[in-house]
Write a protein that holds these residues in place. Sequence first.
Motif, short mmCIF file in Angstrom:
data_model
loop_
_atom_site.label_atom_id
_atom_site.label_comp_id
_atom_site.label_asym_id
_atom_site.label_seq_id
_atom_site.Cartn_x
_atom_site.Cartn_y
_atom_site.Cartn_z
N SER A 71 -3.55 7.43 -4.20
CA SER A 71 -2.68 7.79 -3.09
C SER A 71 -2.31 6.47 -2.41
CB SER A 71 -3.39 8.74 -2.13
OG SER A 71 -4.55 8.09 -1.61
N GLN A 72 -1.66 6.55 -1.27
CA GLN A 72 -1.22 5.33 -0.59
C GLN A 72 -2.37 4.34 -0.35
OE1 GLN A 72 2.03 6.04 1.54
NE2 GLN A 72 2.39 3.88 1.14
N ASN A 73 -3.51 4.87 0.17
CA ASN A 73 -4.59 3.97 0.61
C ASN A 73 -5.92 4.14 -0.10
OD1 ASN A 73 -3.09 2.73 2.82
ND2 ASN A 73 -3.11 4.82 3.66
N THR A 74 -5.98 5.12 -1.00
CA THR A 74 -7.28 5.32 -1.64
C THR A 74 -7.12 5.74 -3.10
OG1 THR A 74 -9.47 6.28 -1.33
CG2 THR A 74 -7.63 7.72 -0.89
N SER A 75 -8.23 5.86 -3.79
CA SER A 75 -8.16 6.28 -5.20
C SER A 75 -9.39 7.10 -5.56
CB SER A 75 -8.05 5.06 -6.11
OG SER A 75 -9.25 4.32 -6.02
N HIS A 177 -0.25 8.14 -10.04
CA HIS A 177 0.03 7.63 -8.69
C HIS A 177 0.82 8.71 -7.96
CE1 HIS A 177 -1.12 3.36 -9.67
NE2 HIS A 177 -1.03 3.88 -10.87
N LYS A 309 1.20 14.25 2.92
CA LYS A 309 0.70 13.27 3.90
C LYS A 309 -0.84 13.25 3.92
CE LYS A 309 4.66 13.20 6.90
NZ LYS A 309 5.32 13.96 7.95
N LYS A 310 -1.44 14.24 3.27
CA LYS A 310 -2.91 14.34 3.27
C LYS A 310 -3.53 13.82 1.98
CE LYS A 310 -3.68 16.98 7.05
NZ LYS A 310 -4.75 16.84 8.00
N ASP A 312 -4.52 10.95 1.02
CA ASP A 312 -5.71 10.10 1.21
C ASP A 312 -6.94 10.97 1.47
OD1 ASP A 312 -4.35 7.75 0.87
OD2 ASP A 312 -4.04 7.38 3.00
N ASP A 313 -6.78 11.99 2.34
CA ASP A 313 -7.91 12.90 2.65
C ASP A 313 -8.35 13.65 1.40
OD1 ASP A 313 -7.94 12.19 5.26
OD2 ASP A 313 -6.68 13.86 5.95
N LEU A 315 -8.09 12.75 -1.76
CA LEU A 315 -8.83 11.90 -2.70
C LEU A 315 -10.21 11.55 -2.14
CD1 LEU A 315 -6.22 9.62 -4.47
CD2 LEU A 315 -6.86 11.96 -4.92
N ALA A 316 -10.30 11.42 -0.82
CA ALA A 316 -11.62 11.18 -0.21
C ALA A 316 -12.52 12.40 -0.46
CB ALA A 316 -11.46 10.93 1.29
#
Length: 359
Positions: A71-75, A177, A309-310, A312-313, A315-316
């Motif tokens: 995602s934008q900020n995480t993987s 991605h 928009k979620k 990152d959440d 993938l976390a």
Amino acid sequence: MHKTIVIGGVIGAYGAKFLAENNEVALIEEHKNEEQPVHCAGLISKSGFERLNINPDKFILNKIRGAKFFSQNTSFEIRTNETKAYVIDRKRFDNELLNSAIDSGVRFINERATDINAGENWTVRTKSSEFNAKNLILATGANYKLHRMLNLPIPKFLNALQYEIFAECEQDMVELHLTKDFFAWLIPVDGYARVGIAGYGNVRENLDNFITNLRAHRKVGEILMKHAGLIPIYDPKFKTDYKFSDLNLRLVGDAAAQVKATTGGGVVMGCLAARHLADKNYENGWRKDIGNELYLHLMIRKFLNKRYKKFDDMLAFANKHKEIFYSGDMDFASKLFKNLGLEFVRHPLMATDVFKILF
Ligand SMILES: Cc1cc2nc3c(=O)[nH]c(=O)nc-3n(C[C@H](O)[C@H](O)[C@H](O)COP(=O)(O)OP(=O)(O)OC[C@H]3O[C@@H](n4cnc5c(N)ncnc54)[C@H](O)[C@@H]3O)c2cc1C
């Protein structure tokens, strides 16, 4: 024996083989094998080949053990010790299924069907001949010219573009991605990769931007090949079986949008549906087999598109609850929900994480 005309490619050929058990089948496909344009990343699950009872050995280009999601900020990654999927040579695969159909008694006509008329029989015209039958099957992929000719509805679709390109990547891991509409992919083949994107907007611009971003972090070489295509979106209301007095018309594969809305993969699902082409009630047959699975893929896709928009959440969450994904199935999404249910029972506190993603 009933006469059946199948127009189309790989899924048509797979279905024609089953039809030939009780039908006199003519398969009309416009491309000679070596001319066949490839609009496919060629990623097929190992379990998919097993379900289809096809030995993939002849067309494997690479073996895949896992996937990395960005995602934008995480993987998040799923990495296993066993082969989960194959990257295949689609031309060889298509040719193998065509030859297998011919060996089963299917008559192959290497021409384009240019005109169809309904009378006492279906009459299908090519440049040099005319064919008649009571049963007609459209397996024409995401080319909807014949649908338009017959006034049939056309599914919605995504535009897709893929380059074969030298790109630094792990040889046995695919990359996905996530994007607002769908995702960009990087699939290692054999010293090069298939890098593509699908979506509603300008896919050329999006893919070029994606490759520019890749170049900022790793070595990316020259483009070897470009392929564009359409990915139809599954619609549970899309009719696939028509009767006009005693004439039958059935749609299969991309022509029927029997495609996983999560990934755009259509080979396994289309072939599974094609096994029902000879059923008395085709529509019920294939829906009973894969209808719920295709619907689940569609629901997941709708959920992802609404909650982009979620990512990152999400993938976390996936990193925290990896077990759910490890025993998942690339084609049958219901397995993921079963795993999710089991994890919920084991870890009720997971509800907090799910709540965070949902709201
Ligand atoms: C960029 C991209 C990547 C993809 N990657 C994957 C992947 O990794 N894994 C996966 O499972 N799926 C993937 N897919 C989807 C997959 O390619 C399709 O689901 C699959 O090819 C559908 O098979 P089909 O037989 O229905 O259609 P096709 O493979 O498109 O075959 C239809 C054939 O019918 C022929 N035809 C059409 N009209 C006529 C006519 N009038 N007369 C004669 N012949 C005609 C066409 O020329 C064509 O050869 C991808 C799709 C795209 C666009």
